[in-house]
Design an enzyme around this catalytic site. Structure first.
Site, PDB file in Angstrom:
ATOM      1  CG  HIS A  29      -0.279  -0.244   2.521  1.00  0.00           C
ATOM      2  ND1 HIS A  29       0.612   0.654   3.061  1.00  0.00           N
ATOM      3  CD2 HIS A  29      -0.332  -1.286   3.407  1.00  0.00           C
ATOM      4  CE1 HIS A  29       1.046   0.205   4.217  1.00  0.00           C
ATOM      5  NE2 HIS A  29       0.500  -0.970   4.453  1.00  0.00           N
ATOM      6  CG  HIS A  46       4.168  -1.692   2.166  1.00  0.00           C
ATOM      7  ND1 HIS A  46       2.889  -2.169   2.022  1.00  0.00           N
ATOM      8  CD2 HIS A  46       4.662  -2.294   3.280  1.00  0.00           C
ATOM      9  CE1 HIS A  46       2.616  -3.024   3.005  1.00  0.00           C
ATOM     10  NE2 HIS A  46       3.675  -3.111   3.787  1.00  0.00           N
ATOM     11  CG  ASP A  52       4.790  -2.200  12.040  1.00  0.00           C
ATOM     12  OD1 ASP A  52       3.977  -2.969  12.549  1.00  0.00           O
ATOM     13  OD2 ASP A  52       4.665  -1.776  10.876  1.00  0.00           O
ATOM     14  CD  GLN A  69       8.884  -4.503  12.120  1.00  0.00           C
ATOM     15  OE1 GLN A  69       8.309  -5.583  12.204  1.00  0.00           O
ATOM     16  NE2 GLN A  69       8.772  -3.728  11.064  1.00  0.00           N
ATOM     17  NE  ARG A 109      -2.410  -8.938  10.631  1.00  0.00           N
ATOM     18  CZ  ARG A 109      -1.102  -8.955  10.928  1.00  0.00           C
ATOM     19  NH1 ARG A 109      -0.448  -7.820  11.117  1.00  0.00           N
ATOM     20  NH2 ARG A 109      -0.454 -10.090  11.031  1.00  0.00           N
TER      21      ARG A 109
HETATM   22  P1  AMP Z   1       4.580  -5.082   6.717  1.00  0.00           P
HETATM   23  O1  AMP Z   1       4.453  -5.471   5.271  1.00  0.00           O
HETATM   24  O2  AMP Z   1       3.273  -4.750   7.347  1.00  0.00           O
HETATM   25  O3  AMP Z   1       5.447  -6.016   7.502  1.00  0.00           O
HETATM   26  O4  AMP Z   1       5.348  -3.709   6.694  1.00  0.00           O
HETATM   27  C1  AMP Z   1       6.583  -3.550   6.037  1.00  0.00           C
HETATM   28  C2  AMP Z   1       7.159  -2.211   6.378  1.00  0.00           C
HETATM   29  O5  AMP Z   1       6.258  -1.181   6.004  1.00  0.00           O
HETATM   30  C3  AMP Z   1       7.403  -2.051   7.882  1.00  0.00           C
HETATM   31  O6  AMP Z   1       8.632  -1.358   8.090  1.00  0.00           O
HETATM   32  C4  AMP Z   1       6.224  -1.227   8.315  1.00  0.00           C
HETATM   33  O7  AMP Z   1       6.464  -0.453   9.463  1.00  0.00           O
HETATM   34  C5  AMP Z   1       6.012  -0.341   7.103  1.00  0.00           C
HETATM   35  N1  AMP Z   1       4.647   0.173   7.075  1.00  0.00           N
HETATM   36  C6  AMP Z   1       3.501  -0.524   7.224  1.00  0.00           C
HETATM   37  N2  AMP Z   1       2.437   0.307   7.201  1.00  0.00           N
HETATM   38  C7  AMP Z   1       2.924   1.555   7.040  1.00  0.00           C
HETATM   39  C8  AMP Z   1       2.340   2.866   6.962  1.00  0.00           C
HETATM   40  N3  AMP Z   1       1.029   3.043   7.027  1.00  0.00           N
HETATM   41  N4  AMP Z   1       3.163   3.921   6.805  1.00  0.00           N
HETATM   42  C9  AMP Z   1       4.511   3.768   6.734  1.00  0.00           C
HETATM   43  N5  AMP Z   1       5.114   2.551   6.800  1.00  0.00           N
HETATM   44  C10 AMP Z   1       4.350   1.480   6.958  1.00  0.00           C
END
Ligand code: AMP
Length: 285
Positions: A34, A37, A150, A153, A187
């Protein structure tokens, strides 16, 4: 844009790019890409000559009752988005490429992993730290970009990089939100239109905390109480936690001073959502 499923092939290609002086940026994700990312990808491209996006739904960071099997996998859309955003390579290994069999060697995440999501998802941050270390070893990036969405994280990875002397520089990018404030998340696609509306309670709790802190002279306990009152009138929300922490250590704060991160998690219609905002100071680099 190159697509790799094998570690050896990715490494060989990266070695060639590095020989020509390319600095490498890595953006680890679990796919279902999205705008959040994609903002990470843009930040990586600003610093690096070669940008690698990894897409790996990492089984070791999911608990047995969690949504590993249902987690959205949208490869064709992801490929198009990553290419449009200028990724040079996507690494999308199968689980068997990443992990051998039997009891695996792993990283035990440090103190920052102790509470909040670490408490409600036992072993989650060990799984995250292990897969991120593996990705660092495979890609050997000069830069790696993670999202403040996150925040715990980010703290866990910052601590791992320091504790294990990993030769990588970290960038923590701000959270990208929908126009009404909902933090973008893979999600969110689980949410019905009614649940999507109710999901705003997370961001509202955080904004309430920020407004109260802005007034000055308020205690963390008073903020907790006000947030509980907001939750009491939102019965569709099953809260998990609300906290005020130092974003570097994830230690809960007893007074509002320095850098203060407000964070919350809970479920709407069974979908677990998390969010956070800085209510004082700034997110540590
Ligand atoms: P995920 O695919 O959810 O594991 O996220 C991959 C990376 O994208 C992680 O470093 C997340 O913190 C970051 N991320 C997820 N959602 C967002 C968002 N809304 N804004 C900025 N970064 C995000």
């Amino acid at each position: 844009m190159k697509v790799f499923t094998k570690t050896a092939a990715l490494r060989a290609w990266l070695a060639g790019r590095r020989r020509r002086g390319g600095r490498v940026g890595l953006v680890p994700t679990m796919g279902a890409l999205h705008a959040g990312h994609l903002s990470l990808l843009r930040r990586a491209r600003r610093r690096a000559d070669v940008t690698v996006l990894s897409i790996f739904v990492n089984p070791t960071q999911f608990g047995p009752q969690e949504d590993y099997a249902q987690y959205p996998r949208t490869w064709e859309e992801d490929r198009a988005r990553a290419a449009r955003e200028g990724a040079d390579a996507v690494f999308r290994p199968a689980a068997g490429e990443m992990y051998g069999e039997g009891v695996l060697t792993s990283v035990r995440a440090g103190e920052a992993a102790g509470g909040f999501c670490g408490a409600s998802r036992p072993g989650h941050f060990d799984g995250v730290a292990t897969v991120v270390l593996k990705l660092f070893n495979i890609v050997q990036p000069d830069w790696a970009v993670f999202g403040q969405k996150d925040a715990q994280q980010c703290a866990v990875i910052r601590q791992m990089v320091r504790d294990l002397d990993l030769p990588v520089r970290l960038v923590f990018a701000p959270t990208v939100r929908e126009p009404d404030g909902l933090a973008m998340s893979s999600r969110n696609r689980y949410l019905s239109p009614a649940a999507r509306e109710k999901a705003l309670v997370l961001y509202r709790s955080l904004r309430l905390a920020k407004e109260m802190a802005g007034g000055g002279g308020v205690s963390p306990a008073a903020i907790q109480e006000a947030v509980q009152a907001l939750w009491a009138i939102t019965p569709e929300f099953s809260p998990e936690y609300f906290g005020l922490v130092d974003p570097a250590t994830f230690r809960p704060l007893t007074e509002l001073r320095g850098n203060v991160l407000a964070l919350t998690a809970g479920r709407i219609e069974g979908t677990r959502l998390i969010d956070n905002i800085m209510i004082m100071g700034k997110f540590p680099a």
